[in-house]
Design a protein around this motif. Structure first.
Motif, PDB file in Angstrom:
ATOM      1  N   HIS A  27       0.839  -1.198   0.000  1.00  0.00           N
ATOM      2  CA  HIS A  27       0.000   0.000   0.000  1.00  0.00           C
ATOM      3  C   HIS A  27       0.871   1.244   0.000  1.00  0.00           C
ATOM      4  CE1 HIS A  27      -3.798  -2.083   1.504  1.00  0.00           C
ATOM      5  NE2 HIS A  27      -2.869  -2.985   1.806  1.00  0.00           N
ATOM      6  N   LEU A  28       0.444   2.257  -0.732  1.00  0.00           N
ATOM      7  CA  LEU A  28       0.957   3.614  -0.574  1.00  0.00           C
ATOM      8  C   LEU A  28      -0.163   4.405   0.076  1.00  0.00           C
ATOM      9  CD1 LEU A  28       3.236   5.696  -1.130  1.00  0.00           C
ATOM     10  CD2 LEU A  28       1.978   6.321  -3.203  1.00  0.00           C
ATOM     11  N   LEU A  29       0.099   4.971   1.245  1.00  0.00           N
ATOM     12  CA  LEU A  29      -0.924   5.640   2.036  1.00  0.00           C
ATOM     13  C   LEU A  29      -0.610   7.137   2.079  1.00  0.00           C
ATOM     14  CD1 LEU A  29      -0.830   2.906   4.763  1.00  0.00           C
ATOM     15  CD2 LEU A  29      -2.836   3.393   3.350  1.00  0.00           C
ATOM     16  N   VAL A  30      -1.449   7.899   1.380  1.00  0.00           N
ATOM     17  CA  VAL A  30      -1.243   9.345   1.250  1.00  0.00           C
ATOM     18  C   VAL A  30      -2.296  10.063   2.087  1.00  0.00           C
ATOM     19  CG1 VAL A  30      -1.103  11.287  -0.341  1.00  0.00           C
ATOM     20  CG2 VAL A  30      -0.350   9.007  -1.082  1.00  0.00           C
ATOM     21  N   PRO A  31      -1.892  10.826   3.108  1.00  0.00           N
ATOM     22  CA  PRO A  31      -2.883  11.519   3.950  1.00  0.00           C
ATOM     23  C   PRO A  31      -3.825  12.381   3.127  1.00  0.00           C
ATOM     24  CG  PRO A  31      -0.680  11.692   4.894  1.00  0.00           C
ATOM     25  CD  PRO A  31      -0.508  11.111   3.518  1.00  0.00           C
ATOM     26  N   ASP A  62      -5.536   5.442  -0.256  1.00  0.00           N
ATOM     27  CA  ASP A  62      -4.840   4.153  -0.206  1.00  0.00           C
ATOM     28  C   ASP A  62      -4.685   3.608  -1.624  1.00  0.00           C
ATOM     29  OD1 ASP A  62      -3.835   1.669   0.377  1.00  0.00           O
ATOM     30  OD2 ASP A  62      -5.673   0.900   1.303  1.00  0.00           O
ATOM     31  N   ILE A  63      -3.466   3.598  -2.121  1.00  0.00           N
ATOM     32  CA  ILE A  63      -3.182   2.990  -3.429  1.00  0.00           C
ATOM     33  C   ILE A  63      -2.624   1.612  -3.139  1.00  0.00           C
ATOM     34  CG2 ILE A  63      -1.942   3.180  -5.607  1.00  0.00           C
ATOM     35  CD1 ILE A  63      -2.221   6.243  -3.406  1.00  0.00           C
ATOM     36  N   VAL A  64      -3.314   0.578  -3.572  1.00  0.00           N
ATOM     37  CA  VAL A  64      -2.970  -0.788  -3.168  1.00  0.00           C
ATOM     38  C   VAL A  64      -2.848  -1.692  -4.382  1.00  0.00           C
ATOM     39  CG1 VAL A  64      -5.432  -1.294  -2.785  1.00  0.00           C
ATOM     40  CG2 VAL A  64      -3.692  -2.763  -1.744  1.00  0.00           C
ATOM     41  N   CYS A  65      -1.911  -2.620  -4.289  1.00  0.00           N
ATOM     42  CA  CYS A  65      -1.725  -3.633  -5.338  1.00  0.00           C
ATOM     43  C   CYS A  65      -2.119  -4.984  -4.766  1.00  0.00           C
ATOM     44  CB  CYS A  65      -0.271  -3.650  -5.800  1.00  0.00           C
ATOM     45  SG  CYS A  65       0.084  -4.886  -7.065  1.00  0.00           S
ATOM     46  N   HIS A  66      -3.062  -5.674  -5.438  1.00  0.00           N
ATOM     47  CA  HIS A  66      -3.564  -6.948  -4.953  1.00  0.00           C
ATOM     48  C   HIS A  66      -2.933  -8.158  -5.633  1.00  0.00           C
ATOM     49  CE1 HIS A  66      -6.550  -5.101  -2.419  1.00  0.00           C
ATOM     50  NE2 HIS A  66      -7.088  -4.444  -3.434  1.00  0.00           N
ATOM     51  N   ARG A  67      -1.935  -7.931  -6.492  1.00  0.00           N
ATOM     52  CA  ARG A  67      -1.287  -9.059  -7.176  1.00  0.00           C
ATOM     53  C   ARG A  67       0.217  -8.999  -6.962  1.00  0.00           C
ATOM     54  NH1 ARG A  67      -3.399  -9.511 -13.266  1.00  0.00           N
ATOM     55  NH2 ARG A  67      -1.284 -10.359 -13.425  1.00  0.00           N
ATOM     56  N   PRO A  78      -3.340  15.865  -3.166  1.00  0.00           N
ATOM     57  CA  PRO A  78      -2.634  14.581  -3.281  1.00  0.00           C
ATOM     58  C   PRO A  78      -3.477  13.488  -3.925  1.00  0.00           C
ATOM     59  CG  PRO A  78      -2.177  15.578  -1.155  1.00  0.00           C
ATOM     60  CD  PRO A  78      -3.228  16.434  -1.813  1.00  0.00           C
ATOM     61  N   ALA A  79      -4.760  13.435  -3.585  1.00  0.00           N
ATOM     62  CA  ALA A  79      -5.624  12.405  -4.168  1.00  0.00           C
ATOM     63  C   ALA A  79      -5.741  12.578  -5.678  1.00  0.00           C
ATOM     64  CB  ALA A  79      -7.016  12.463  -3.524  1.00  0.00           C
ATOM     65  N   VAL A  80      -5.781  13.835  -6.145  1.00  0.00           N
ATOM     66  CA  VAL A  80      -5.888  14.116  -7.574  1.00  0.00           C
ATOM     67  C   VAL A  80      -4.602  13.718  -8.282  1.00  0.00           C
ATOM     68  CG1 VAL A  80      -6.193  15.933  -9.290  1.00  0.00           C
ATOM     69  CG2 VAL A  80      -7.559  15.960  -7.188  1.00  0.00           C
ATOM     70  N   VAL A  81      -3.452  14.009  -7.656  1.00  0.00           N
ATOM     71  CA  VAL A  81      -2.158  13.625  -8.230  1.00  0.00           C
ATOM     72  C   VAL A  81      -2.088  12.112  -8.410  1.00  0.00           C
ATOM     73  CG1 VAL A  81       0.334  13.533  -7.822  1.00  0.00           C
ATOM     74  CG2 VAL A  81      -0.945  15.632  -7.306  1.00  0.00           C
ATOM     75  N   CYS A  82      -2.475  11.366  -7.385  1.00  0.00           N
ATOM     76  CA  CYS A  82      -2.406   9.897  -7.446  1.00  0.00           C
ATOM     77  C   CYS A  82      -3.302   9.345  -8.543  1.00  0.00           C
ATOM     78  CB  CYS A  82      -2.783   9.287  -6.100  1.00  0.00           C
ATOM     79  SG  CYS A  82      -1.606   9.670  -4.776  1.00  0.00           S
ATOM     80  N   LYS A  83      -4.505   9.884  -8.649  1.00  0.00           N
ATOM     81  CA  LYS A  83      -5.438   9.412  -9.678  1.00  0.00           C
ATOM     82  C   LYS A  83      -4.904   9.737 -11.074  1.00  0.00           C
ATOM     83  CE  LYS A  83      -9.558   8.003 -11.227  1.00  0.00           C
ATOM     84  NZ  LYS A  83      -9.418   8.254 -12.670  1.00  0.00           N
ATOM     85  N   ARG A  84      -4.360  10.932 -11.236  1.00  0.00           N
ATOM     86  CA  ARG A  84      -3.839  11.316 -12.549  1.00  0.00           C
ATOM     87  C   ARG A  84      -2.670  10.434 -12.966  1.00  0.00           C
ATOM     88  NH1 ARG A  84       0.252  14.410 -13.475  1.00  0.00           N
ATOM     89  NH2 ARG A  84       0.171  15.513 -11.478  1.00  0.00           N
ATOM     90  N   VAL A  85      -1.738  10.173 -12.061  1.00  0.00           N
ATOM     91  CA  VAL A  85      -0.585   9.332 -12.392  1.00  0.00           C
ATOM     92  C   VAL A  85      -1.031   7.909 -12.723  1.00  0.00           C
ATOM     93  CG1 VAL A  85       1.532   8.299 -11.491  1.00  0.00           C
ATOM     94  CG2 VAL A  85       1.046  10.717 -11.064  1.00  0.00           C
TER      95      VAL A  85
END
Length: 337
Positions: free
Chosen positions: A54-58, A92-97, A123-130
């Motif tokens: 997980h990458l956890l961005v406040p 929360d950006i998470v990888c399930h594999r 920050p949430a917008v940056v993560c979604k865009r990337v």
């Protein structure tokens, strides 16, 4: 891929190793990554009880978290963790594999590079865009690779790996096969065109009259890669995973693979097709080489003739081909002295 991305990749690998050893059934083991966002809260790396990364961005300040579950392998979701007795909301950006852990590191390294710079974006917008940018980057064109395309890409990657291993002069930019250029590789001293054969085959398909025409400067060699189906052999995803750390730009490598019709998110579809590399041979393309090319034509093709392709039988040529160590100078300089 930037130098900052590569630094983050190395740091993430260290964090995952420590956090994996600390994980338990109680929740998510976390560690700080040294980047403060929002209300001066720190971005965290985390590993849960399943071992997912997980990458956890406040989120900070009650910011809206736009969740993204378009794909089962990498998702963006809202989560609340109790830290220091206080509940905090995170993107929360998470990888399930687990098999996509390296791809996940690439994606979140890009996120961290952008989050570490001053930005007006949430920050949430940056993560979604990337994440959206990476999805577009990885989107293969058309359906899954057919048998011929799979073998063709396998052969090109065999050659790419040998070029990268043989010389520190070259990087991923020498590979032009995904862009459908006449020749698969362009080196300093000449070009290489790659064809793949099966166990007993000798016939290759030549696409267009330019494919066996030497470049204006330098030589052209036809590289023949003979593959034999083998249950204990190498699958295409195995070869991709073996080459990725050797490239100078993992993001560019993923993009080139996607242009060639391969997405790492489809890797499991190809794992049951395994090959042994039985032979790698090189044939110089000279004036006496049998082919249809501009230099071998008395006149130009009629305007009515287009998309010309033909079969070429190499059975009488392969016994005279360069093999094994004799090919190495070809991969280092692009020409043989």
């Amino acid at each position: 891929m930037t130098a900052s991305d590569r630094i983050w990749q190395a740091q993430l690998r260290a964090h995952w190793a420590v956090l994996s050893a600390r994980r338990d059934t109680a929740g998510v083991a976390t560690s700080g990554l040294g980047i403060l966002v929002g209300d001066e809260a720190e971005i965290l790396a985390g590993v849960d009880a399943r071992g997912d990364h997980h990458l956890l961005v406040p989120a900070g300040g009650g910011a809206l978290v736009v969740e993204d579950s378009q794909a089962a392998y990498i998702r963006i979701q809202r989560c609340v963790l109790t830290i220091g007795g206080r509940g905090r909301t995170f993107v929360d950006i998470v990888c399930h594999r687990a098999d996509l852990s390296e791809l996940f590191d690439d994606v979140i390294s890009s996120m961290l590079t952008e989050l570490a710079t001053d930005s007006r974006e949430q920050p949430a917008v940056v993560c979604k865009r990337v994440l959206d940018e990476w999805r577009e980057l990885l989107r293969r064109r058309g359906g899954l690779l057919g048998e011929d395309a799979l073998r063709g890409l396998f052969g090109e990657l065999v050659v790419l790996e040998r070029i990268l291993a043989a010389s520190d002069t070259y990087d991923l930019s020498v590979w032009h096969g995904p862009d459908r250029e006449p020749h698969d590789f362009r080196l300093l001293g000449g070009d290489l065109e790659v064809k793949t054969l099966g166990m007993a085959g000798s016939m290759v398909r030549v696409h267009g009259i330019e494919q066996l025409e030497p470049p204006d400067k330098g030589d052209l060699h036809l590289i023949v890669v003979r593959l034999v189906a083998d249950h204990d052999g190498l699958a295409l995803p195995d070869l991709v995973e073996r080459i990725r750390p050797k490239t100078n730009d993992r993001r560019a490598f993923a993009a080139a693979l996607a242009r060639a019709g391969y997405s790492e998110t489809d890797a499991e579809h190809y794992r049951d097709r395994r090959f042994m590399i039985a032979q790698v041979a090189a044939l110089p393309i000279g004036d006496d080489f049998p082919r249809i090319a501009p230099s071998s034509l008395v006149d130009t093709l009629p305007d009515e003739v287009s998309a010309l392709s033909y079969n070429l039988d190499l059975s009488l040529l392969l016994p005279k081909a360069l093999t094994d160590a004799a090919i190495t100078p070809l991969f280092t300089k692009g020409t043989l002295s």
